[in-house]
Enzyme design. Structure first.
Site, short mmCIF file in Angstrom:
data_model
loop_
_atom_site.label_atom_id
_atom_site.label_comp_id
_atom_site.label_asym_id
_atom_site.label_seq_id
_atom_site.Cartn_x
_atom_site.Cartn_y
_atom_site.Cartn_z
N SER A 4 0.90 -1.31 -0.20
CA SER A 4 -0.07 -0.04 0.02
C SER A 4 0.76 1.36 0.01
O SER A 4 2.02 1.22 0.46
CB SER A 4 -0.91 -0.13 1.29
OG SER A 4 -1.52 1.44 1.47
N TYR A 49 -2.24 -0.57 10.13
CA TYR A 49 -2.06 -1.12 8.69
C TYR A 49 -1.06 -0.75 8.08
O TYR A 49 -0.57 -1.53 7.15
CB TYR A 49 -3.56 -0.27 7.96
CG TYR A 49 -3.57 -0.53 6.77
CD1 TYR A 49 -4.13 -1.84 6.22
CD2 TYR A 49 -3.33 0.46 5.61
CE1 TYR A 49 -4.31 -1.92 4.77
CE2 TYR A 49 -3.58 -0.01 4.49
CZ TYR A 49 -3.88 -1.04 3.73
OH TYR A 49 -4.16 -1.51 2.53
#
Length: 251
Positions: A143, A157
């Protein structure tokens, strides 16, 4: 060189969003695909329908990729479906779970996010490797949060995805002697249920407006990149985490 005929691909989280688009893309390139899902069988069934309508071959196999014995069962099912091998592994499964500051999260929440996004990649990769022929390919989904720290409430995350990016590099070195290439894609804001759930519409609009291309990305665009990295066209790309964010961030 983009032909994946005779190849077998396992896509974790392959039933929706980027996972579904990846499953469809790999099928369009000729691969037989194992679509993994955790709990939403209806999404998996719809993905299989779309693949069937496109003339492709696929099966769906349920399994929670954070539980080792379920991962083993998933890989066994994948091998049983298409001749006992897995040529391509796309580790797509992951998620934010919730936006929480460090002050708001407890140990259980931290562990859950790390397991979903990082431990899962380790477990599935480890289970697949004995069944992957030399010259296979692994593509992980990291990501933009990995290099930039993520948005508000995304520290767990972002940390997990940074681990995915580094695990990718480690595996590229470790598996090079088997000519197994390991790369990652690093999406920015992509129009998926992830942002439908966790990002406010005004924030999405603002980020899209700041992006040089003036919009969010599409799941199909990420899938196209995964397909490229899975093919022989990327035969000398190894250990990379490729940003796909419309130019809003450069790692």
């Amino acid at each position: 060189m983009s032909d994946l005929t005779s190849k077998v691909a396992l896509v974790t989280g392959g039933a929706r969003d980027i996972g579904r688009a990846t499953s469809l893309r790999l099928v369009s390139m000729g691969a037989s695909v194992v679509v993994n899902y955790r709990s939403n069988k209806s999404d998996a069934d719809e993905t299989l329908r779309l693949i069937s309508d496109a003339g492709g071959k696929a099966v769906a196999v349920q399994g929670d990729v954070v539980v080792a014995d379920q991962v083993d069962r998933l890989v066994a099912g994948a091998c049983a479906a298409f001749g006992g091998k897995i040529d391509i592994l796309a580790n797509v499964a992951g998620g934010l779970v919730a936006r929480k500051t460090v002050a708001e999260m407890d140990e259980a929440f931290w562990d859950r996010v790390i397991a979903l996004n990082l431990k899962s990649v380790f477990l599935v990769t480890k289970a697949v490797l004995p069944h992957m022929p030399d010259g296979g390919v692994i593509v992980n989904v990291s990501s933009q949060a990995a290099p930039d720290g993520g948005g508000p409430g995304a520290s767990a995350y972002a940390s997990a995805k940074a681990g995915v990016s580094n695990f990718t590099r480690s595996m590229a070195r470790e598996l090079g002697q088997r000519r197994i290439r390991v790369n990652a894609v690093s999406p920015g804001m992509i129009a998926t249920t992830f942002h439908d759930t966790f990002t406010k519409p005004d924030v999405r609009q603002r980020v899209a407006g700041m992006t040089p291309l003036g919009r969010e990305g599409r799941a199909e665009e990420v899938a196209d990149l995964i397909g490229y990295l899975a093919s022989a066209r990327s035969s000398f790309i190894n250990g990379e985490s490729v940003e796909i964010n419309g130019g809003i961030f450069f790692a």
